[in-house]
Design a protein around this motif. Structure first.
Motif, PDB file in Angstrom:
ATOM      1  N   TRP A   1       0.863  -1.183   0.000  1.00 16.37           N
ATOM      2  CA  TRP A   1       0.000   0.000   0.000  1.00 16.37           C
ATOM      3  C   TRP A   1       0.895   1.226   0.000  1.00 16.37           C
ATOM      4  O   TRP A   1       1.949   1.236   0.632  1.00 16.37           O
ATOM      5  CB  TRP A   1      -0.896  -0.020   1.234  1.00 16.37           C
ATOM      6  N   ASN A   2       0.464   2.282  -0.696  1.00 13.09           N
ATOM      7  CA  ASN A   2       1.250   3.505  -0.799  1.00 13.09           C
ATOM      8  C   ASN A   2       0.352   4.729  -0.602  1.00 13.09           C
ATOM      9  O   ASN A   2       0.073   5.464  -1.537  1.00 13.09           O
ATOM     10  CB  ASN A   2       1.962   3.551  -2.158  1.00 13.09           C
ATOM     11  N   PRO A   3      -0.115   4.955   0.646  1.00 10.92           N
ATOM     12  CA  PRO A   3      -0.961   6.124   0.906  1.00 10.92           C
ATOM     13  C   PRO A   3      -0.122   7.384   1.124  1.00 10.92           C
ATOM     14  O   PRO A   3       1.105   7.314   1.258  1.00 10.92           O
ATOM     15  CB  PRO A   3      -1.678   5.737   2.200  1.00 10.92           C
ATOM     16  N   SER A   4      -0.811   8.508   1.205  1.00 12.76           N
ATOM     17  CA  SER A   4      -0.133   9.749   1.581  1.00 12.76           C
ATOM     18  C   SER A   4       0.418   9.590   2.993  1.00 12.76           C
ATOM     19  O   SER A   4      -0.030   8.735   3.767  1.00 12.76           O
ATOM     20  CB  SER A   4      -1.103  10.926   1.526  1.00 12.76           C
ATOM     21  N   ASN A   5       1.393  10.426   3.334  1.00 11.12           N
ATOM     22  CA  ASN A   5       2.001  10.340   4.663  1.00 11.12           C
ATOM     23  C   ASN A   5       0.989  10.544   5.776  1.00 11.12           C
ATOM     24  O   ASN A   5       1.047   9.873   6.810  1.00 11.12           O
ATOM     25  CB  ASN A   5       3.148  11.343   4.795  1.00 11.12           C
ATOM     26  N   SER A   6       0.056  11.462   5.588  1.00  9.78           N
ATOM     27  CA  SER A   6      -0.927  11.708   6.656  1.00  9.78           C
ATOM     28  C   SER A   6      -1.837  10.500   6.856  1.00  9.78           C
ATOM     29  O   SER A   6      -2.127  10.123   7.992  1.00  9.78           O
ATOM     30  CB  SER A   6      -1.742  12.971   6.374  1.00  9.78           C
TER      31      SER A   6
ATOM     32  N   ASP B   1       9.714   7.098   5.219  1.00 11.58           N
ATOM     33  CA  ASP B   1       8.552   6.871   4.355  1.00 11.58           C
ATOM     34  C   ASP B   1       8.311   5.407   4.010  1.00 11.58           C
ATOM     35  O   ASP B   1       7.753   5.085   2.970  1.00 11.58           O
ATOM     36  CB  ASP B   1       8.640   7.708   3.071  1.00 11.58           C
ATOM     37  N   GLU B   2       8.715   4.516   4.904  1.00 10.27           N
ATOM     38  CA  GLU B   2       8.447   3.100   4.734  1.00 10.27           C
ATOM     39  C   GLU B   2       7.987   2.500   6.056  1.00 10.27           C
ATOM     40  O   GLU B   2       8.455   2.908   7.120  1.00 10.27           O
ATOM     41  CB  GLU B   2       9.686   2.349   4.249  1.00 10.27           C
ATOM     42  N   CYS B   3       7.088   1.528   5.956  1.00 12.97           N
ATOM     43  CA  CYS B   3       6.577   0.849   7.145  1.00 12.97           C
ATOM     44  C   CYS B   3       6.522  -0.641   6.852  1.00 12.97           C
ATOM     45  O   CYS B   3       5.816  -1.076   5.928  1.00 12.97           O
ATOM     46  CB  CYS B   3       5.185   1.380   7.496  1.00 12.97           C
ATOM     47  N   GLU B   4       7.266  -1.410   7.612  1.00 14.38           N
ATOM     48  CA  GLU B   4       7.321  -2.863   7.435  1.00 14.38           C
ATOM     49  C   GLU B   4       6.205  -3.519   8.250  1.00 14.38           C
ATOM     50  O   GLU B   4       5.966  -3.155   9.399  1.00 14.38           O
ATOM     51  CB  GLU B   4       8.682  -3.392   7.889  1.00 14.38           C
TER      52      GLU B   4
END
Length: 121
Positions: A13-18, A46-49
């Motif tokens: 998934w690649n949402p906006s930062n907010s 800007d990445e979340c595992e």
């Protein structure tokens, strides 16, 4: 700017930062409240595992909580995290255990509708 939610090298998934921060914040709150590890890591550069062992178990616990509750406010609050989480789990190819209290058609419809608006990159 956006944030990539990943498992190993797969973009989920690649949402906006907010939006990413809101989702992670909700997951962390529910993880604390239910005393269960979520499998969602911190957002770093800007990445979340997302851990493929812990996250499906976390979603399963939320599904059970949702299905066993008659509190409509709680159910509504859980539905957002669950719907996003089920899209992520499906994209990762993780098996989701079923439970007798879960209305699978309800969640399948939510997952399919939401997936269209959740870009991967």
């Amino acid at each position: 700017m956006s944030c990539y939610f990943q498992t190993q090298d797969t973009d989920l998934w690649n949402p906006s930062n907010s939006v990413a921060r809101i989702f992670v914040g909700q997951v962390l709150t529910l993880s604390d409240e239910m005393a269960i590890e979520s499998g969602v890591g911190e957002i770093i550069e800007d990445e979340c595992e997302i851990d493929g062992d812990a996250f499906p178990a976390f979603l399963h616990a939320l599904l059970l909580r949702h299905g066993n509750s008659n509190n409509q406010a709680l159910r509504s609050l859980l539905e957002g995290v669950l719907a996003v989480g089920l899209v992520i789990a499906e994209r990762a190819g993780w098996d989701m255990p079923s439970a007798s209290t879960v209305d699978n058609s309800f969640w399948e419809e939510k997952r399919v509708q939401l997936a269209r608006s959740m870009p991967t990159g």
